[in-house]
Structures are given as structure tokens and as C-alpha cells.
Design a protein around this motif. Structure first.
Motif, short mmCIF file in Angstrom:
data_model
loop_
_atom_site.label_atom_id
_atom_site.label_comp_id
_atom_site.label_asym_id
_atom_site.label_seq_id
_atom_site.Cartn_x
_atom_site.Cartn_y
_atom_site.Cartn_z
N ALA A 69 0.85 -1.18 0.00
CA ALA A 69 0.00 0.00 0.00
C ALA A 69 0.88 1.23 0.00
O ALA A 69 2.04 1.19 0.45
N GLY A 70 0.35 2.35 -0.53
CA GLY A 70 1.14 3.57 -0.57
C GLY A 70 0.27 4.80 -0.74
O GLY A 70 -0.88 4.71 -1.16
N ALA A 71 0.83 5.94 -0.41
CA ALA A 71 0.14 7.22 -0.57
C ALA A 71 1.16 8.27 -0.95
O ALA A 71 2.29 8.27 -0.42
N THR A 72 0.78 9.15 -1.88
CA THR A 72 1.67 10.22 -2.34
C THR A 72 0.91 11.54 -2.33
O THR A 72 -0.23 11.62 -2.83
N TYR A 73 1.53 12.54 -1.80
CA TYR A 73 0.91 13.88 -1.77
C TYR A 73 1.85 14.85 -2.47
O TYR A 73 3.06 14.87 -2.18
N ASN A 74 1.30 15.68 -3.40
CA ASN A 74 2.09 16.65 -4.16
C ASN A 74 1.52 18.05 -3.95
O ASN A 74 0.29 18.26 -3.93
N SER A 95 -2.36 17.64 -5.19
CA SER A 95 -2.79 16.37 -5.81
C SER A 95 -2.32 15.23 -4.91
O SER A 95 -1.35 15.37 -4.16
N SER A 96 -2.99 14.10 -4.97
CA SER A 96 -2.62 12.95 -4.15
C SER A 96 -2.96 11.65 -4.86
O SER A 96 -3.86 11.62 -5.71
N ARG A 97 -2.22 10.60 -4.50
CA ARG A 97 -2.45 9.29 -5.09
C ARG A 97 -2.40 8.23 -3.97
O ARG A 97 -1.54 8.30 -3.09
N TYR A 98 -3.30 7.28 -4.06
CA TYR A 98 -3.37 6.20 -3.07
C TYR A 98 -3.45 4.86 -3.81
O TYR A 98 -4.11 4.76 -4.85
N ASN A 99 -2.79 3.86 -3.27
CA ASN A 99 -2.85 2.54 -3.91
C ASN A 99 -2.73 1.45 -2.85
O ASN A 99 -2.11 1.64 -1.79
N ALA A 100 -3.31 0.31 -3.16
CA ALA A 100 -3.21 -0.89 -2.31
C ALA A 100 -3.39 -2.11 -3.21
O ALA A 100 -4.17 -2.07 -4.18
N SER A 101 -2.65 -3.19 -2.89
CA SER A 101 -2.77 -4.38 -3.73
C SER A 101 -2.38 -5.62 -2.92
O SER A 101 -1.63 -5.54 -1.94
N VAL A 102 -2.90 -6.76 -3.35
CA VAL A 102 -2.53 -8.07 -2.82
C VAL A 102 -1.97 -8.88 -3.98
O VAL A 102 -2.63 -9.01 -5.03
N ASN A 103 -0.75 -9.43 -3.81
CA ASN A 103 -0.06 -10.12 -4.89
C ASN A 103 0.17 -11.58 -4.50
O ASN A 103 0.56 -11.88 -3.37
N VAL A 104 -0.05 -12.46 -5.45
CA VAL A 104 0.13 -13.90 -5.25
C VAL A 104 1.10 -14.42 -6.29
O VAL A 104 0.98 -14.10 -7.48
N ASN A 105 2.09 -15.22 -5.82
CA ASN A 105 3.04 -15.88 -6.73
C ASN A 105 3.09 -17.36 -6.38
O ASN A 105 3.16 -17.74 -5.21
N GLY A 288 -5.79 -5.04 -7.12
CA GLY A 288 -5.29 -3.73 -6.77
C GLY A 288 -6.38 -2.66 -6.72
O GLY A 288 -7.44 -2.78 -7.35
N TRP A 289 -6.09 -1.64 -5.96
CA TRP A 289 -6.96 -0.46 -5.85
C TRP A 289 -6.10 0.78 -5.94
O TRP A 289 -5.07 0.89 -5.27
N ASN A 290 -6.49 1.73 -6.84
CA ASN A 290 -5.73 2.96 -7.03
C ASN A 290 -6.69 4.14 -7.09
O ASN A 290 -7.74 4.08 -7.75
N LYS A 291 -6.34 5.22 -6.42
CA LYS A 291 -7.14 6.44 -6.45
C LYS A 291 -6.21 7.63 -6.64
O LYS A 291 -5.22 7.78 -5.93
N ASN A 292 -6.58 8.50 -7.62
CA ASN A 292 -5.80 9.70 -7.92
C ASN A 292 -6.66 10.93 -7.72
O ASN A 292 -7.75 11.05 -8.32
N ASN A 293 -6.23 11.85 -6.89
CA ASN A 293 -6.85 13.16 -6.75
C ASN A 293 -5.96 14.18 -7.46
O ASN A 293 -4.88 14.53 -6.96
N ASN A 294 -6.40 14.61 -8.66
CA ASN A 294 -5.56 15.46 -9.50
C ASN A 294 -5.80 16.93 -9.19
O ASN A 294 -6.84 17.32 -8.65
N ASN A 295 -4.85 17.77 -9.58
CA ASN A 295 -5.01 19.20 -9.38
C ASN A 295 -5.91 19.77 -10.48
O ASN A 295 -6.31 19.08 -11.42
N ALA A 296 -6.17 21.04 -10.40
CA ALA A 296 -7.13 21.69 -11.30
C ALA A 296 -6.67 21.76 -12.73
O ALA A 296 -7.47 22.00 -13.65
#
Length: 438
Positions: A69-74, A95-105, A288-296
Motif C-alpha cells: 500500500a502507498g500514498a503520495t501527496y504533491n 494532488s494525491s495518489r493512493y494505492n493498495a494491492s494483494v499479490n500472489v506468486n 489492486g486499488w488505485n485512487k488519484n486526486n488530480n489538481n485543477a
């Protein structure tokens, strides 16, 4: 009368203390050592680790699952020019970005490497069990070495006390004879010197016995605060013929069994090394789940994505610089080495068995001779004592007969326990030490 009364009480108290001492039987000593000896405890822990290693959880047959999982703020200053010629300037655009994922190998096929490694872990577990068995056998031999040393010193102490009692009686007799003018003072002095020598021997033997018991406590892994006695009776229980015991040695000797396990492991190492020649096929999957909050300045203000993905991958190490070839060659050489060690070990086992068997037979014969010698020395002492009482034998001749009996008893005690230890060594070489009653 008071003095006599106190002496009687003290004597009774000493006797009750002696009879109250615990007797540590051979069976109890073995059971205690197997439970408390630190070497045995460590060996058992090694077996537990080897058992854990054989679990399916350690074999590589199960998939791996990981989460992230991760989060980024700009915070940016942005100048955007659109296609219609308009320009937008944004200062402090967020702007901000969020992500989370489960990986299987999961590895479908790895050239059978997992299969051979799992078999190797099974063989290593059995090898560890054999190593623990070897530790237990060595501990039992060490235990009986110190146990029988304490038993021998106990028998020796009893013999020395009997000798001292006889010498004390002789001193009393010499004193009466001197008082009535039947002997000179020299007889009294000789008896006193012999009493001193006998007392010194008892003191030294008693100290050796204390040291032997401390050694025994160390092997037992115990810290007894009370004194204890050991059994001094010995039964020779070897029921096997020489040929049948030797056949058992070639199939049940613990060192030989360990070598055979090493051979099996070396064979698996060869197959495991060869598995590197084949490709590896695996499956991958993720949610996976991803969310992006973009600037104007962006056309899309907010975007959210969720979904599954999966795939198949194949990797084939066509040439690794010769490392796999070298590894397989070395595994073959190691197998040949283990086989040579087995052949050499068989020769050593045959030699050690024959030496141990002959040593046991010789010591057992010596013990039987010493038993007969006891009867001769006892008969000689009794006759010499009778002649000494009527004045036909002097004190020097009587003392010599007394020492001859004592030496015969000490030699018999030594031969008895040495023969028993030789018997245990034969049983260890033949792999039967843990299958007998002690």
C-alpha cells in the motif's frame, strides 16, 4: 552411664542416617540422564529444529502472498496551456495518489528442485535423529563409566573398613598380650602403624568416592543436596553370540547408519543440481486499488481503479557460466566420497567389534579368576588368623595375609566393573545399547 547413653544415641543416629540415604539405581540413573543431561537436551532441540524444517511450510510448495500500500501527496506550482490557447497558472496546486494491492506468486514447476529438496529435508531429519541417538549412547556410556567408578569405590571402601576392623581387633589383642607380658611393645606399635595406614586409605577412598559422585551428578544434570548410594551388583546380560552381534553391528551401528543417510542426501543433491537445467514456470496474480486526486490543471479531477490481474511466467537459465555443471560434478564426487567412507567405516567397525569382543572375554575371564582368588585369599587369611591367635604366626605374616585378601578384593572389584563396561561397549558398537535392560 551418661557417656555410654550418649554414645548409643549418636551411634543410632549415624546408623539411621546411613540407612536413610537414597539408593540411585541404574534404571533411575539412565532415566534421569535422558531427561536432564544437557548434551541430550541439546540433541533433542536439534531434532525439533530438523522436524520443523520438514514441514510443508518450509518446502516451497505453497504460494507466496504479499500486500502493499502507498500514498503520495504533491504540492506543485503548475502552468498549463490548453489547445485552445488559454493558459492557467496554479500556485500551490494539491494532488494525491493512493494505492493498495494483494499479490500472489506460485511456482508450478521448478525442474523438480522442490521435490528433491523436500526429500533431502526428510533425510536430514532422520540424520539428526541418528546424531541424537549417538549422543544418547555416548551419554549412557559416560554415565556408567562414572556410575561404576562410584560403585567400585563403594566396594573398595567396604573392604578397607573390614580391614581396619580386623587391625583394630589385632591392636586390642596386642594390648592385652603386652599387659600380661605375652608380647613386647613392638607388636602394639606395629598394629598402631597398620591402623594409621588403613585409616589413611579409607580417608583417600572416601574422598575419591565423593569426587566420583560429583562426576555422576554432572552427567545426570542434577544438583542433589542429599547424599546417595549406588548399586554395586552387576549382571552380565550379553545374550547374543559373536556372529549375530557382528551382523547387527553391520546393520544397526549408529555411525554406519549416519553414513548411509549422508549417501542418500548426496544422491538427492545430484538430482537437485540437475533440476537447474530445466525451466521454471510460475503463476502471478494480484488485486489492486488505485485512487488519484488530480489538481485543477488536469482534465480528470478524481479517478479510482480496482481490478484483478494475472499471468504466467517462464524462465529458463540456458547457460549460467557453468555453475550448475560444476555443482552437479561436485555432488557426484561427494557421493563417491561418502561411499568410500562407508567402506572404510565397515572395516573400522569389524576391527573395533573384534577388539571389544576379545577385550570383554578377557576381562570376564579375569573377573572369574579373581572371584576364585578371593576364596583362596579368604581361606588363607582365616587359617593364618587361627594360627596368629595361638601364636604360631607373627604379626608380620598375619598382616601379609590380611593385605593379600584386601588386594584380592580390590582387584576383583576392578575386574568386575571393567568387564561390565566392556560389555556395554560391545552393545554400543552392535547398535543394541538402547535395547537392553540396565
Amino acid at each position: 552411664m551418661k557417656t555410654k547413653y550418649y554414645l548409643t544415641v549418636v551411634f543410632a543416629w549415624i546408623c539411621s542416617g546411613l540407612t536413610a540415604q537414597n539408593v540411585l539405581t541404574k534404571e533411575e540413573a539412565v532415566a534421569t540422564a535422558l531427561d536432564n543431561n544437557y548434551g541430550v537436551k541439546i540433541a533433542k532441540k536439534s531434532v525439533e529444529v530438523a522436524d520443523n524444517n520438514t514441514s510443508i511450510l518450509n518446502a516451497g510448495f505453497l504460494p507466496t502472498v504479499s500486500g502493499s500500500a502507498g500514498a503520495t501527496y504533491n504540492l506543485d506550482n503548475t502552468e498549463a496551456e490548453f489547445s485552445n490557447g488559454e493558459t492557467t497558472i496554479l500556485n500551490g496546486a494539491e494532488s494525491s495518489r493512493y494505492n493498495a494491492s494483494v499479490n500472489v506468486n506460485y511456482v508450478l514447476f521448478d525442474g523438480l528442485g522442490r521435490r528433491y529438496n523436500y526429500k533431502r529435508l526428510k533425510e536430514e531429519y532422520q540424520l539428526t535423529e541418528l546424531q541424537a541417538r549417538e549422543t544418547i549412547e555416548n551419554t549412557i556410556l559416560q554415565l556408567f563409566s562414572v556410575y561404576y567408578n562410584a560403585a567400585q569405590l563403594t566396594d573398595n571402601l567396604d573392604a578397607l573398613k573390614q580391614t581396619l576392623n580386623v587391625t583394630k581387633d589385632r591392636l586390642v589383642r596386642a594390648g592385652y598380650q603386652f599387659e600380661y607380658g605375652q608380647n613386647t611393645k613392638l607388636e602394639v606399635l606395629n598394629a598402631e602403624v597398620d591402623i594409621n595406614n588403613d585409616s589413611i586409605n579409607i580417608i583417600n577412598t572416601r574422598q575419591e568416592l565423593k569426587n566420583a559422585k560429583r562426576d555422576l551428578k554432572l552427567v545426570l544434570g542434577e544438583t542433589f543436596t542429599e547424599d546417595f548410594q549406588v548399586e554395586t551388583e552387576v549382571d552380565f546380560t550379553l545374550q547374543f553370540q559373536k556372529d549375530s552381534l557382528f551382523e547387527k553391528a553391520k546393520s544397526r551401528n549408529v555411525a554406519l547408519l549416519q553414513t548411509e543417510k549422508n549417501i542418500a542426501i548426496s544422491k538427492l543433491d545430484i538430482n537437485s543440481g540437475k533440476s537447474a537445467y530445466l525451466p521454471t514456470v510460475g503463476l502471478t496474480g494480484s488485486y489492486g486499488w488505485n485512487k488519484n486526486n488530480n489538481n485543477a490543471a488536469s482534465f480528470v479531477a478524481v479517478s479510482t481503479n480496482t481490478g484483478l490481474s494475472g499471468g504466467v511466467n517462464l524462465s529458463w537459465n540456458l547457460f549460467d557460466g557453468g555453475a550448475t555443471i560444476t555443482r552437479v560434478k561436485n555432488a557426484r564426487i561427494n557421493l563417491e566420497t561418502q561411499q568410500l567412507e562407508k567402506e572404510n567405516l565397515l572395516l573400522s567397525i569389524e576391527r573395533d567389534f573384534n577388539n571389544a569382543w576379545d577385550d570383554y572375554m578377557n576381562k570376564l575371564e579375569i573377573y572369574n579368576i579373581q572371584e576364585k582368588n578371593i576364596l583362596t585369599a579368604q581361606n588363607n587369611f582365616e587359617r593364618t588368623e587361627e594360627k596368629f591367635k595361638i601364636g604360631q604366626v607373627n604379626s608380620i605374616e598375619f598382616r601379609q595375609a590380611q593385605l593379600n585378601l584386601l588386594n584380592a578384593e580390590l582387584s576383583r572389584n576392578s575386574a568386575k566393573f571393567e568387564a561390565k563396561l566392556s560389555e556395554l561397549q560391545i552393545l554400543q558398537i552392535s547398535g543394541e545399547l538402547l535395547n537392553v535392560q540396565f
